[in-house]
Write a protein that holds these residues in place. Structure first.
Motif, mmCIF file in Angstrom:
data_model
loop_
_atom_site.group_PDB
_atom_site.id
_atom_site.type_symbol
_atom_site.label_atom_id
_atom_site.label_comp_id
_atom_site.label_asym_id
_atom_site.label_seq_id
_atom_site.Cartn_x
_atom_site.Cartn_y
_atom_site.Cartn_z
ATOM 1 N N CYS A 121 0.847 -1.464 0.067
ATOM 2 C CA CYS A 121 -0.181 -0.101 0.126
ATOM 3 C C CYS A 121 0.498 1.343 0.098
ATOM 4 N N CYS A 123 -0.327 4.166 1.901
ATOM 5 C CA CYS A 123 -0.974 5.099 2.875
ATOM 6 C C CYS A 123 0.265 5.173 4.471
ATOM 7 N N CYS A 131 -4.010 6.021 0.174
ATOM 8 C CA CYS A 131 -3.830 4.623 -0.543
ATOM 9 C C CYS A 131 -3.291 4.853 -1.836
ATOM 10 N N SER A 166 -3.117 -3.521 0.126
ATOM 11 C CA SER A 166 -4.195 -3.772 0.676
ATOM 12 C C SER A 166 -5.056 -2.178 0.460
HETATM 13 ZN ZN ZN Z 1 -3.306 1.880 2.456
#
Ligand code: ZN
Ligand code: PBG
Length: 327
Positions: A121, A123, A131, A166
Motif C-alpha cells: 500500500c 498510505c 492509499c 491492501s
Molecule cells: Zn493503505
C-alpha cells in the motif's frame, strides 16, 4: 420412558473427551499470521499506546522477534513499513532500500523458513496518508496502480514470498499480477485484501503505522460497511484477476462475509483480526473485565467456524502458546 419425545444433544457434551471428539472447528498454529511494524533507526522498540504488547521495531530487533515466532510454531509474518520520510507519491514504498524491502531481505536471510507476506500500500509512505496518488483532493485510480505495481515488484525482488495489496483501488490485483509476471515473479502468490471495509476499527493501526489520512477519509475506495452483495462482487473480481488468497477485513463484525466469500469462491480465505478488535480485548482484559485467553481463543475459533483458513492477528504469539497449553 419419556412421555414426550425429544433429542438429547447434551449426550455429546458430557465430558471434555466427547466434546473434543465432536469439535467442528479447530484453531491451529499454522493458521496464524503475525503482523509486524518495522521502523528506521537502531535500538527502537516502541510500544504502540493503543495496542499493549505490540511494538514498532527497528531492524536490529527483527531477528529476536522472528525467532520468537519460529519458537512458537508460527509460519508466517506480514510486514508493514513505517518510513522516516514521506512524500506526495510515496517514494519510500518502492525504493530498493526502503525500510520494508530491507526488513524482508533480512528476514529471508536470518529466518529463511518463515513465509514473508508484504503488505502493499502507499498510505504509510504518502505525506497525505491516502492509499493512492492524489489530484485536487481526488484519489486517482489508474495512476495509483502504477505505483502499487512498482511497490509489489520491489517487495518481490527483496524476497517477499507473498504479495498482499491492501489499497482497494479497482484492478489492483490484475495490475500487480501482470507486473509480477513481467518481472519474472509468476510464482509469487497474491493475497488480495479483496473485501476491505472503511472501518472505524483501524484506529490503533493508524497510530502504529502513522498512516491516518491528512484530509477526508477512505470511503471512496474502501467498502461501505452495510454492503454484502458488493463484497461478493469485489471477491469475484479479484478471483477473475488472479488472486490466490482473499482477505476479509475487519474480521469480527464481518464473519457473515467471511462465510459467504468462502462459499462463493472456494479460495483460501484470510480473516484480518484488526487493531481495534485487539485494542478492545486488551483494554477489557487489563481492567479485569474479561478473561483474555478465553475470549481470544473463542473469537479466533469463531473466525475458523465462519470459514477462514488463515487469520492475521496481533494475538498470534499468545494464541500459539495457548493452543499448545490446551492440548
Ligand atoms: Zn493503505
Ligand atoms: C493500510 C492498512 C490498514 C490496515 C492494514 N493495512 C489501515 C487502513 O486501511 O487504514 C489495518 C490493519 C489494522 O487495523 O489492524 N492500507
Amino acid at each position: 420412558m419419556n412421555e414426550i419425545e425429544f433429542n438429547r444433544h447434551r449426550r455429546l457434551r458430557r465430558s471434555s473427551g466427547l466434546r473434543a471428539m465432536v469439535r467442528e472447528s479447530v484453531l491451529r498454529k499454522e493458521d496464524l499470521i503475525y503482523p509486524i511494524f518495522v521502523v528506521e533507526g537502531e535500538n527502537v522498540k516502541n510500544e504502540v499506546p493503543s495496542m499493549p504488547g505490540v511494538h514498532q521495531v527497528s531492524l536490529d530487533y527483527l531477528k529476536e522477534e522472528m525467532d520468537k515466532l519460529e519458537a512458537r510454531g508460527i509460519l508466517s509474518v506480514i510486514v508493514f513499513g513505517v518510513p522516516a520520510h514521506k512524500d506526495d507519491c510515496g517514494t519510500e514504498a518502492y525504493t530498493e532500500n526502503g525500510i520494508v524491502q530491507r526488513a524482508i531481505r533480512q528476514i529471508k536471510e536470518e529466518n529463511p523458513s518463515l513465509t514473508v507476506i508484504a503488505d502493499t500500500c502507499l498510505c504509510q509512505y504518502t505525506d497525505h496518508g491516502h492509499c493512492g496518488v492524489i489530484d485536487n483532493g481526488i484519489i486517482l485510480n489508474d495512476s495509483s496502480l502504477e505505483l502499487l505495481t512498482k511497490t509489489a515488484v520491489s517487495q518481490a525482488k527483496a524476497g517477499a514470498d507473498v504479495i498482499a495489496p491492501s489499497n482497494m483501488m479497482d484492478g489492483f490485483t490484475a495490475a500487480i499480477r501482470k507486473g509480477l509476471d513481467e518481472a519474472g515473479f509468476s510464482d509469487i502468490p497474491v493475497m488480495s485484501y479483496a473485501v476491505k471495509y472503511a472501518s472505524a476499527f483501524y484506529g490503533p493501526f493508524r497510530d502504529a503505522a502513522h498512516s491516518s489520512p491528512s484530509f477526508g477519509d477512505r470511503k471512496t475506495y474502501q467498502m461501505d460497511p452495510p454492503n454484502r452483495l458488493e463484497a461478493l462482487r469485489e471477491a469475484k473480481s479479484d478471483v477473475s484477476e488472479g488472486a490466490d488468497f482473499l482477505i476479509v477485513k475487519p474480521a469480527l463484525s464481518y464473519l457473515d462475509i467471511v462465510r459467504e466469500v468462502k462459499n462463493e469462491t472456494g479460495l483460501p480465505v484470510v480473516a484480518y483480526n484488526v487493531s481495534g478488535e485487539y485494542a478492545m480485548i486488551k483494554a477489557a482484559a487489563q481492567n479485569g473485565w474479561i478473561d483474555e485467553k478465553e475470549v481470544v481463543m473463542e473469537k479466533l475459533t469463531s473466525m475458523k467456524r465462519a470459514g477462514a483458513d488463515l487469520i492475521v492477528t496481533y494475538f498470534a504469539l499468545d494464541a500459539a502458546k495457548w493452543i499448545v497449553e490446551d492440548h
